[in-house]
Design an enzyme around this catalytic site. Structure first.
Site: not given
Ligand code: PRP
Ligand code: URA
Length: 215
Positions: A110, A114, A206, A209
């Site tokens: 994400r 944006t 997160d 993370d």
């Molecule tokens: C997080 C989560 C989802 C997304 C959710 O991933 O694991 O994939 O955000 O958010 P949304 O519903 O607003 O799209 P992130 O983009 O942080 O990537 P990562 O898993 O690589 O940390």
């Molecule tokens: N992605 C995450 O990992 N946590 C949130 O709360 C939203 C998006």
């Protein structure tokens, strides 16, 4: 398992073990090792519920005493599709229940400004169109990532889809239900709202993370 009139496609798992483990997962003091173990266990418990309506077919079995007509899962093996990265944390727990499931991968992150999903990887079994497909991601926030992943899978010919997450925001459920009304959503909790940065409140932070220790 509960549904609400506002979100008829959302199934929230009310099982006490799920709720207990989710509370520990949310705690900011839960260390990385325990966090990973809990995501794994929660994914397994959720898959137990999310597979409740899979079709069975008769099969002949010879027990030590006699032959019988028993039951087995009908059709081809399931496909699990984690959304990278955090969805990876849900794969092993589900594979413990359905060890022969195939695993595809969708790489999406994400964009922090944006909040739109950016895709960077897609690999699923070639015959996924003839299989039941479970899309995995612990967090359904704006719903952009889940919706984009499911759109991509539909373009690849997949028609039978379910989405499994741990924590959902109302905004994400609304978006996913509008974009893909045919896809049931399974969650351990429906939280209150998103904050200005797109994080789920109260949420668990997160997920990627916390799973991989990157912050
Ligand atoms: C997080 C989560 C989802 C997304 C959710 O991933 O694991 O994939 O955000 O958010 P949304 O519903 O607003 O799209 P992130 O983009 O942080 O990537 P990562 O898993 O690589 O940390
Ligand atoms: N992605 C995450 O990992 N946590 C949130 O709360 C939203 C998006």
């Amino acid at each position: 398992m509960a549904t609400t009139p506002e979100f008829p496609r959302l199934h929230v798992l009310s099982h006490p073990l799920v709720q207990h483990k989710l509370s520990v997962l949310r705690d900011h003091a839960t260390p990385k090792k325990i966090f990973k173990e809990l995501v794994d266990e929660l994914a397994m418990l959720m898959a137990y519920e999310a597979t409740r309506d899979l079709s069975l077919e008769p099969c002949e079995v010879q027990t030590p005493l006699e032959r019988m007509t028993a039951a087995r899962l009908a059709g081809k093996k399931l496909v699990l599709v984690p959304i990278l990265r955090a969805g990876l944390g849900m794969v092993d727990g589900i594979l413990r229940l359905v060890p022969s499931a195939r695993v595809g991968h969708i790489g999406l992150y994400r964009d922090h400004d944006t909040l739109r999903p950016v895709d960077y990887y897609f690999k699923v079994p070639a015959d996924s169109g003839s299989r039941e497909c479970f899309v995995l991601d612990p967090m359904l926030a704006t719903g952009g990532s889940a919706s984009a992943a499911i759109t991509r899978l539909k373009h690849a010919g997949v028609t039978r889809l379910r989405f499994l997450c741990l924590v959902a925001a109302p905004e994400g459920v609304r978006r996913l239900s509008a974009d893909h009304p045919d896809v049931p959503i399974y969650a351990a909790a429906l939280d209150r709202e998103l904050n200005a940065s797109g994080y789920i409140l109260p949420g668990l932070g997160d997920a990627g993370d916390r799973l991989f220790g990157t912050r």
